[in-house]
Design a protein around this motif. Structure first.
Motif, PDB file in Angstrom:
ATOM      1  N   GLU A 133       0.844  -1.194   0.000  1.00  0.00           N
ATOM      2  CA  GLU A 133       0.000   0.000   0.000  1.00  0.00           C
ATOM      3  C   GLU A 133       0.876   1.240   0.000  1.00  0.00           C
ATOM      4  O   GLU A 133       2.047   1.184   0.362  1.00  0.00           O
ATOM      5  N   ILE A 134       0.274   2.338  -0.409  1.00  0.00           N
ATOM      6  CA  ILE A 134       0.954   3.628  -0.320  1.00  0.00           C
ATOM      7  C   ILE A 134      -0.102   4.699  -0.098  1.00  0.00           C
ATOM      8  O   ILE A 134      -1.207   4.617  -0.640  1.00  0.00           O
ATOM      9  N   ALA A 135       0.254   5.662   0.727  1.00  0.00           N
ATOM     10  CA  ALA A 135      -0.664   6.762   1.030  1.00  0.00           C
ATOM     11  C   ALA A 135       0.101   8.074   0.952  1.00  0.00           C
ATOM     12  O   ALA A 135       1.308   8.124   1.207  1.00  0.00           O
ATOM     13  N   VAL A 136      -0.618   9.120   0.611  1.00  0.00           N
ATOM     14  CA  VAL A 136      -0.113  10.487   0.694  1.00  0.00           C
ATOM     15  C   VAL A 136      -1.028  11.186   1.671  1.00  0.00           C
ATOM     16  O   VAL A 136      -2.262  11.119   1.536  1.00  0.00           O
ATOM     17  N   GLY A 137      -0.433  11.823   2.674  1.00  0.00           N
ATOM     18  CA  GLY A 137      -1.252  12.408   3.722  1.00  0.00           C
ATOM     19  C   GLY A 137      -0.837  13.798   4.112  1.00  0.00           C
ATOM     20  O   GLY A 137       0.209  14.308   3.700  1.00  0.00           O
ATOM     21  N   VAL A 138      -1.686  14.378   4.938  1.00  0.00           N
ATOM     22  CA  VAL A 138      -1.408  15.698   5.504  1.00  0.00           C
ATOM     23  C   VAL A 138      -1.811  15.667   6.973  1.00  0.00           C
ATOM     24  O   VAL A 138      -2.848  15.102   7.332  1.00  0.00           O
ATOM     25  N   GLN A 139      -0.961  16.258   7.816  1.00  0.00           N
ATOM     26  CA  GLN A 139      -1.234  16.351   9.237  1.00  0.00           C
ATOM     27  C   GLN A 139      -2.210  17.505   9.440  1.00  0.00           C
ATOM     28  O   GLN A 139      -1.893  18.646   9.151  1.00  0.00           O
ATOM     29  N   LEU A 140      -3.421  17.211   9.920  1.00  0.00           N
ATOM     30  CA  LEU A 140      -4.444  18.240  10.093  1.00  0.00           C
ATOM     31  C   LEU A 140      -4.342  18.938  11.440  1.00  0.00           C
ATOM     32  O   LEU A 140      -4.700  20.105  11.576  1.00  0.00           O
ATOM     33  N   SER A 141      -3.887  18.207  12.447  1.00  0.00           N
ATOM     34  CA  SER A 141      -3.668  18.759  13.782  1.00  0.00           C
ATOM     35  C   SER A 141      -2.583  17.924  14.449  1.00  0.00           C
ATOM     36  O   SER A 141      -2.011  17.031  13.823  1.00  0.00           O
TER      37      SER A 141
END
Length: 179
Positions: A133-141
């Motif tokens: 698997e692979i994910a691209v994410g962003v830290q929201l808090s």
């Protein structure tokens, strides 16, 4: 199979460090998205995925301190669901990150499924499958992150070089990190 789960649990609890918090994640995925990595298995529905990531595995520092994880995916149309465990890495660039992972899953798909028109086998080839698997994410808090991810399950042509049906899932998930 029981020893596999005990080994994963031991890995997660014995090799983690409290410096990197553990987290839960959940998401919604499109089931059997057509990609170049699979042959069709003729399934449908939406997948609901839940998981738990342990802290960084200090004992696996030679692999870059991955986070062991447990994951379960339930297909809403009654098609293939699965559960398993693996390792993932979080590569950060500010609030944005990439999270590759690799695991093994056990699925409940049919043992035999043949296309009535072509006669091709559509079953997944093995009860135990690889799960890259692979994910691209962003830290929201400080504790919450959002990820767009791709999850693939297949036997990687290990059991039949000419036949490798697999399932690709694409979706979004949220994670909550405990401190």
């Amino acid at each position: 199979m029981r020893s596999f789960w005990l080994a994963i649990a031991a890995l997660g609890t014995c090799t983690t460090t409290p410096a990197f918090a553990q987290e839960v994640f959940g998401g919604v995925y499109a089931h059997e998205v057509e990609t170049p990595f699979t042959f069709a298995v003729d399934e449908s529905g939406t997948d609901v995925m839940l998981g738990y990531r342990f802290g960084e595995a200090e004992g696996l520092s030679f692999l870059g301190k991955p986070q062991p994880y447990l994951v379960a995916s339930l297909n809403t149309a009654g098609d293939t669901s699965f559960a398993g465990a693996g390792l993932s890495w979080r590569i950060e660039a500010g609030p944005v990150f990439v999270r590759p992972g690799i695991g093994l899953v056990v699925h409940d798909g049919p043992d035999l499924k043949i296309d009535p028109v072509t006669g091709e086998h559509r079953e997944l080839g093995s009860r135990v499958l690889f799960e890259p698997e692979i994910a691209v994410g962003v830290q929201l808090s400080e504790r919450v992150a959002a990820e767009a991810s791709w999850v693939h399950i297949s036997h990687a042509r290990l059991f039949n070089w000419e036949q490798n049906p697999g399932i690709d899932m694409m979706g979004v998930r949220l994670s909550y990190r405990f401190d």
